[in-house]
Write an enzyme that holds these catalytic residues in place. Sequence first.
Site, PDB file in Angstrom:
ATOM      1  N   TYR A   1      58.742  54.732  50.246  1.00 39.31           N
ATOM      2  CA  TYR A   1      57.284  53.380  50.118  1.00 39.31           C
ATOM      3  C   TYR A   1      56.414  53.741  50.448  1.00 39.31           C
ATOM      4  O   TYR A   1      54.959  52.837  49.846  1.00 39.31           O
ATOM      5  CB  TYR A   1      58.840  52.029  50.735  1.00 39.31           C
TER       6      TYR A   1
ATOM      7  N   PHE B   1      37.262  42.228  27.309  1.00 32.96           N
ATOM      8  CA  PHE B   1      38.510  41.703  27.365  1.00 32.96           C
ATOM      9  C   PHE B   1      38.666  40.768  28.232  1.00 32.96           C
ATOM     10  O   PHE B   1      38.448  39.837  29.044  1.00 32.96           O
ATOM     11  CB  PHE B   1      39.415  43.322  27.926  1.00 32.96           C
ATOM     12  N   ASP B   2      39.767  40.005  27.414  1.00 38.22           N
ATOM     13  CA  ASP B   2      40.686  39.046  27.319  1.00 38.22           C
ATOM     14  C   ASP B   2      40.958  38.356  28.748  1.00 38.22           C
ATOM     15  O   ASP B   2      41.011  37.939  29.751  1.00 38.22           O
ATOM     16  CB  ASP B   2      41.676  38.191  26.487  1.00 38.22           C
TER      17      ASP B   2
ATOM     18  N   ASP C   1      34.808  49.372  32.259  1.00 37.62           N
ATOM     19  CA  ASP C   1      36.304  49.212  32.117  1.00 37.62           C
ATOM     20  C   ASP C   1      37.113  50.119  31.334  1.00 37.62           C
ATOM     21  O   ASP C   1      36.879  50.593  29.872  1.00 37.62           O
ATOM     22  CB  ASP C   1      36.722  47.939  31.155  1.00 37.62           C
TER      23      ASP C   1
ATOM     24  N   ALA D   1      39.860  51.676  30.030  1.00 40.15           N
ATOM     25  CA  ALA D   1      41.353  51.957  29.337  1.00 40.15           C
ATOM     26  C   ALA D   1      41.309  53.114  27.967  1.00 40.15           C
ATOM     27  O   ALA D   1      42.563  53.432  28.023  1.00 40.15           O
ATOM     28  CB  ALA D   1      41.592  50.652  28.158  1.00 40.15           C
TER      29      ALA D   1
ATOM     30  N   LYS E   1      46.910  52.804  27.931  1.00 40.99           N
ATOM     31  CA  LYS E   1      46.169  53.571  26.552  1.00 40.99           C
ATOM     32  C   LYS E   1      46.386  54.493  26.801  1.00 40.99           C
ATOM     33  O   LYS E   1      46.976  55.789  26.803  1.00 40.99           O
ATOM     34  CB  LYS E   1      44.536  52.515  26.684  1.00 40.99           C
TER      35      LYS E   1
ATOM     36  N   HIS F   1      49.367  32.887  19.191  1.00 39.47           N
ATOM     37  CA  HIS F   1      49.740  33.709  18.337  1.00 39.47           C
ATOM     38  C   HIS F   1      50.558  34.325  18.991  1.00 39.47           C
ATOM     39  O   HIS F   1      51.381  34.351  17.966  1.00 39.47           O
ATOM     40  CB  HIS F   1      48.651  34.970  17.821  1.00 39.47           C
TER      41      HIS F   1
HETATM   42  C1  LIG Z   1      44.541  46.811  27.729  1.00 37.94           C
HETATM   43  C2  LIG Z   1      43.200  46.360  28.180  1.00 37.94           C
HETATM   44  C3  LIG Z   1      43.339  45.305  28.626  1.00 37.94           C
HETATM   45  C4  LIG Z   1      44.648  45.098  30.226  1.00 37.94           C
HETATM   46  O1  LIG Z   1      45.380  46.092  30.607  1.00 37.94           O
HETATM   47  P1  LIG Z   1      47.101  45.761  30.037  1.00 37.94           P
HETATM   48  O2  LIG Z   1      47.825  47.336  30.992  1.00 37.94           O
HETATM   49  O3  LIG Z   1      47.616  45.215  29.265  1.00 37.94           O
HETATM   50  O4  LIG Z   1      47.402  44.625  31.349  1.00 37.94           O
HETATM   51  C5  LIG Z   1      42.212  45.761  30.049  1.00 37.94           C
HETATM   52  N1  LIG Z   1      40.701  45.891  29.508  1.00 37.94           N
HETATM   53  C6  LIG Z   1      41.155  46.261  27.442  1.00 37.94           C
HETATM   54  C7  LIG Z   1      40.022  47.139  26.931  1.00 37.94           C
HETATM   55  C8  LIG Z   1      42.451  47.036  27.133  1.00 37.94           C
HETATM   56  O5  LIG Z   1      42.195  47.633  26.495  1.00 37.94           O
END
Ligand SMILES: *Cc1c(COP(=O)(O)O)cnc(C)c1O
Length: 462
Positions: free
Chosen positions: A72, A124-125, A216, A218, A259, A453
Amino acid sequence: MKFLDAEPFRIKVIEPIKKSTRAEREDWIKKANFNVFRLEAEQVYIDMITDSGTSAMSSNQWAGIMKGDESYAGSKSFFNLRDSVQDIMGFPYVQPTHQGRAADFIMSQLYAKKGGYILGNLHFDSFKGHAEIAGSIPIDLIIEEGRTANSNPHPFKGNMDVKKLENFIKQNGSEQIPLIIITITSNGNGGQPVSMNNIRAVSEIAKANKIPLMIDAARFAENCYFIKKREEGYKAKSIKEIALELFSYADGCVMSSKKDGLVNMGGFICTRHEELFPAINQLAIINEGFVTYGGMSGRDLEALAIGLYEGVEEDYLEYRINQVAYLGEQLSKKGVPIILPTGGHGVYVDAQKFYPNIPQSEFPGQAMVVELFKTGGVRGVELGSCAFSKKNLETGEIIFPDLELVRLTVSRRVYTNRHMDVVVNALADVFERRNEMKGLKLTYEGPIISLRHFTAKFEPIH
Ligand SMILES: *Cc1c(COP(=O)(O)O)cnc(C)c1O
């Protein structure tokens, strides 16, 4: 290298995928209300709906899974992950989270403020949503070349428009701007990279105005590979050297490990500021879990610690980016209209050029996704009038997005180029029959239009 350009791995474990007949697929997609999110994954032959969490792990990562420390507090696997992140990204303070959006949430709580503008290349959304809930206004300042589905060959279509950034700060005042975020690669316009020059310039402006800059990250490794290939002065540098320089310009980063982390779940947030780390830890504790696991199991922390290193290996990245480029080239040869140059994680087809006879109110992108599934068992995803339409709240009028795209996303280390050939042949077949094709009618939308969607239902128009 000339003779060695196949996949830089051999296959040790296989996962069978099922071939099917057109009649079976027609039945399945009808039962799924003509929405590929409603299919059972087993009904799909080649799945290109996303690259998120779909990577194949290596034998080393699977060995790491067995070694994962599930303690933990103070798990060895956490320290291994922290060491990897410090070594590759250079940030001293690392907080794991269950996935990227949880890191986005923590970032929004740290920085967003009521009425403030958060500037980005293309947000990103998941961060956008969190920023808006926190009362901030996210603003996209991507360069013009990155905005449209044109074939402008600009090598870094993810760049932020530095002039617009300076003007925005001048007009609104830096105290109105709590944060700048650069997303690498820029997911929103096709995995397009951001140049080192651009990140450096944005960082200088941010520093001069005392605005924090977050990345960001990813798809940071793919972005670094593009820098090595396309930007002057980086040919002789390793991906790791490029990554370290890139992150040195930022105050911290958020990461979706699903990713470029080459794992199926996980994320983290980093900072170089000791004074911010207690707040990050506490937000993690209430939402994710104790600071040394943050919503991830020990084995997943271990697999990520290894995956980050594999993700910056050049042989791997060359194979990865070349596979996406191969898919794009083959589709272009067949006349299929795609966004060029291809980006890091998939090929984006221009559905409006593909089906000029189907208006956006009849969902040309979705119609293409459905017909591609019927034809080849290939599952792509619509990023157009179903995913991105907005509603005028007063008049109820639907506002369609500028771009009507279909994304064919390539999972990491999962499919071979022969699978890509199947995708090409299937979509070329759909393209040849484009003049006979009809659109779709939306029959169910769900309560939130921006999320429709995932659950929408359709009927074919005859
Ligand atoms: C996928 C993604 C996120 C969110 O990550 P999750 O692991 O799906 O929660 C944030 N920013 C970018 C650019 C992404 O491609």
